[in-house]
Design a protein around this motif. Structure first.
Motif, mmCIF file in Angstrom:
data_model
loop_
_atom_site.group_PDB
_atom_site.id
_atom_site.type_symbol
_atom_site.label_atom_id
_atom_site.label_comp_id
_atom_site.label_asym_id
_atom_site.label_seq_id
_atom_site.Cartn_x
_atom_site.Cartn_y
_atom_site.Cartn_z
ATOM 1 N N GLU A 33 0.817 -1.217 0.000
ATOM 2 C CA GLU A 33 0.000 0.000 0.000
ATOM 3 C C GLU A 33 0.851 1.267 0.000
ATOM 4 N N ILE A 34 0.433 2.231 -0.814
ATOM 5 C CA ILE A 34 1.067 3.548 -0.857
ATOM 6 C C ILE A 34 0.461 4.402 0.256
ATOM 7 N N LYS A 35 1.297 5.023 1.046
ATOM 8 C CA LYS A 35 0.821 5.878 2.130
ATOM 9 C C LYS A 35 0.589 7.298 1.617
ATOM 10 N N PHE A 36 -0.602 7.841 1.909
ATOM 11 C CA PHE A 36 -0.968 9.197 1.489
ATOM 12 C C PHE A 36 -1.113 10.111 2.700
ATOM 13 N N PRO A 37 -0.795 11.393 2.538
ATOM 14 C CA PRO A 37 -0.901 12.346 3.651
ATOM 15 C C PRO A 37 -2.279 12.992 3.749
ATOM 16 N N PHE A 38 -3.337 12.190 3.809
ATOM 17 C CA PHE A 38 -4.660 12.752 4.029
ATOM 18 C C PHE A 38 -5.480 11.789 4.870
ATOM 19 N N GLY A 39 -6.570 12.310 5.430
ATOM 20 C CA GLY A 39 -7.389 11.527 6.342
ATOM 21 C C GLY A 39 -8.607 10.924 5.674
ATOM 22 N N LYS A 40 -9.668 10.721 6.446
ATOM 23 C CA LYS A 40 -10.847 9.996 5.991
ATOM 24 C C LYS A 40 -11.717 10.785 5.018
ATOM 25 N N ARG A 41 -11.441 12.056 4.853
ATOM 26 C CA ARG A 41 -12.261 12.833 3.913
ATOM 27 C C ARG A 41 -12.007 12.390 2.469
ATOM 28 N N TYR A 42 -10.801 11.881 2.179
ATOM 29 C CA TYR A 42 -10.421 11.557 0.804
ATOM 30 C C TYR A 42 -10.029 10.089 0.662
ATOM 31 N N TRP A 43 -10.101 9.607 -0.580
ATOM 32 C CA TRP A 43 -9.471 8.343 -0.927
ATOM 33 C C TRP A 43 -9.042 8.382 -2.381
ATOM 34 N N ALA A 44 -8.187 7.426 -2.766
ATOM 35 C CA ALA A 44 -7.580 7.410 -4.103
ATOM 36 C C ALA A 44 -7.912 6.102 -4.811
ATOM 37 N N ALA A 45 -8.204 6.200 -6.116
ATOM 38 C CA ALA A 45 -8.518 5.017 -6.917
ATOM 39 C C ALA A 45 -8.074 5.264 -8.360
ATOM 40 N N ASP A 46 -8.253 4.257 -9.212
ATOM 41 C CA ASP A 46 -7.969 4.344 -10.655
ATOM 42 C C ASP A 46 -6.566 4.896 -10.950
ATOM 43 N N PRO A 47 -5.523 4.277 -10.417
ATOM 44 C CA PRO A 47 -4.181 4.852 -10.587
ATOM 45 C C PRO A 47 -3.559 4.567 -11.954
ATOM 46 N N PHE A 48 -2.893 5.572 -12.491
ATOM 47 C CA PHE A 48 -2.029 5.442 -13.664
ATOM 48 C C PHE A 48 -0.653 5.921 -13.248
ATOM 49 N N ILE A 49 0.385 5.306 -13.783
ATOM 50 C CA ILE A 49 1.741 5.572 -13.316
ATOM 51 C C ILE A 49 2.638 6.003 -14.472
ATOM 52 N N VAL A 50 3.474 7.019 -14.221
ATOM 53 C CA VAL A 50 4.393 7.547 -15.228
ATOM 54 C C VAL A 50 5.764 7.699 -14.590
ATOM 55 N N GLU A 51 6.774 7.138 -15.224
ATOM 56 C CA GLU A 51 8.158 7.340 -14.783
ATOM 57 C C GLU A 51 8.782 8.460 -15.611
ATOM 58 N N ASN A 52 9.405 9.401 -14.917
ATOM 59 C CA ASN A 52 10.071 10.527 -15.568
ATOM 60 C C ASN A 52 11.505 10.581 -15.051
ATOM 61 N N GLY A 53 12.424 9.937 -15.786
ATOM 62 C CA GLY A 53 13.774 9.766 -15.266
ATOM 63 C C GLY A 53 13.731 8.834 -14.075
ATOM 64 N N ASP A 54 14.272 9.283 -12.955
ATOM 65 C CA ASP A 54 14.248 8.478 -11.731
ATOM 66 C C ASP A 54 13.016 8.745 -10.873
ATOM 67 N N ASP A 55 12.181 9.662 -11.314
ATOM 68 C CA ASP A 55 11.004 10.032 -10.532
ATOM 69 C C ASP A 55 9.786 9.208 -10.957
ATOM 70 N N VAL A 56 8.957 8.884 -9.973
ATOM 71 C CA VAL A 56 7.739 8.109 -10.221
ATOM 72 C C VAL A 56 6.540 8.950 -9.808
ATOM 73 N N TYR A 57 5.636 9.171 -10.774
ATOM 74 C CA TYR A 57 4.426 9.949 -10.513
ATOM 75 C C TYR A 57 3.201 9.073 -10.728
ATOM 76 N N ILE A 58 2.204 9.298 -9.894
ATOM 77 C CA ILE A 58 0.937 8.591 -10.078
ATOM 78 C C ILE A 58 -0.178 9.621 -10.287
ATOM 79 N N PHE A 59 -1.082 9.287 -11.188
ATOM 80 C CA PHE A 59 -2.261 10.100 -11.481
ATOM 81 C C PHE A 59 -3.466 9.253 -11.114
ATOM 82 N N TYR A 60 -4.453 9.830 -10.442
ATOM 83 C CA TYR A 60 -5.496 9.006 -9.865
ATOM 84 C C TYR A 60 -6.767 9.813 -9.600
#
Length: 321
Positions: A33-60
């Motif tokens: 599981e990926i840890k997110f800095p938010f509480g019960k008001r939000y949640w994340a789903a439908d992730p897409f992932i993009v690598e940019n060099g050594d950086d990893v970004y997720i869109f969701y």
């Protein structure tokens, strides 16, 4: 204190051993599981992932329980910890499934925007956080979870899942869909009269991730919605031919089987659904659903929050007009 069950989605990440490594090919896999800095008001789903060099970004899909709708957000992930979500696309209607693809050295996104009765294309102006609406590709359609793929000539094809607007006890409109394919021109416009029906309607074919290319196959990922159960699992299909469109099943992964391979934080519940999968060169990402047990006062919390949010939205629209 009395408890209520509230549906939340979470994201899990897995490091691949090589570019063609897909989790269903082995019994020895684990999503963490990926840890997110938010509480019960939000949640994340439908992730897409993009690598940019050594950086990893997720869109969701970044779902706000107060507003009762999702927007599209982006986070950078380091050691399975996500940075604070940056909302990159927000509309008056619900958004999810931010399908990303590249064309002419530019990144584009087609989020699920069924609530707007349209399919909308967005263009990346500055990666990863600045996007703007480019055009409406389709109008007057109840379409969800669109994906892009290329045929043997390099032409882009759009496969979208049209929702059945009827709902019965046996058939829920968000589970029962039929897929159609459109041809796109070089400017990513629909070519007139190019629409092709790929199925008359069935469960288990709603798109569930970006089409991926391996050494041996072009693979389309679908969500298994049999028995009207949203998020029952994932189905992987290998493309056999474009015209006529044919594919065969490679794997069918039930959420109960996958749940044994997902390491998650204690959310006072067990995994009861998976419905999106994506990958990049070095990572795989999946979402999973858990019904959290929360104090009953959360009902009032969400009710008041949604009403306040709607009032604020109306005020903002009035000011803009």
């Amino acid at each position: 204190m009395a408890k209520i069950q509230v549906q939340y989605y979470y994201l899990g990440l897995r490091k691949k051993s090589d570019p063609d490594d897909i989790f269903y090919l082995t019994d020895n896999y684990n999503f963490k599981e990926i840890k997110f800095p938010f509480g019960k008001r939000y949640w994340a789903a439908d992730p897409f992932i993009v690598e940019n060099g050594d950086d990893v970004y997720i869109f969701y899909e970044y779902f706000d329980e107060f507003r009762g709708k999702g927007s599209i957000a982006c986070s950078k992930v380091v050691d399975n910890v996500a940075s604070k979500p940056v909302i990159i696309i927000d509309e008056a209607f619900h958004l999810s499934f931010p399908m990303i693809f590249e064309n002419k050295n530019c990144l584009y996104m087609i989020p699920e925007s069924e609530a707007s009765n349209s399919v909308i294309l967005y263009k990346c102006i500055s990666f990863p956080y600045k996007w703007e609406k480019d055009k409406v590709i389709l109008n007057n359609v109840k379409a969800c979870d669109s994906v892009i793929l290329q045929n043997d000539l390099g032409q882009y094809l759009l496969i979208t899942s049209l929702m059945d607007e009827k709902s019965t006890n046996e058939r829920k409109n968000f589970c029962y869909v039929h897929n159609v394919m459109y041809e796109l021109d070089e400017e990513l416009n629909i070519i007139p009269h190019s629409k092709r029906e790929l199925s008359e309607g069935d469960y288990g074919i709603r798109n569930a991730g970006k089409v991926i290319k391996t050494k041996n196959n072009l693979i389309r990922i679908a969500q298994n919605c049999t028995e009207g159960m949203y998020g029952k699992g994932l189905v992987f299909w290998a493309l056999d031919s474009y015209n006529p469109y044919k594919e065969h099943e490679l794997a069918n992964i039930d959420y109960e089987k996958a749940s044994n391979h997902i390491t998650h934080i204690d959310h006072n519940g067990i995994i009861q659904g998976i419905h999106t999968y994506n990958c990049s060169a070095h990572y795989e990402i999946i979402d999973f659903m858990i019904f959290n047990e929360l104090p009953v006062y959360y009902k009032l919390y969400y009710f008041l929050g949604s009403r306040i949010s709607k009032i604020i939205t109306k005020i903002e629209r009035f000011i803009r007009s």
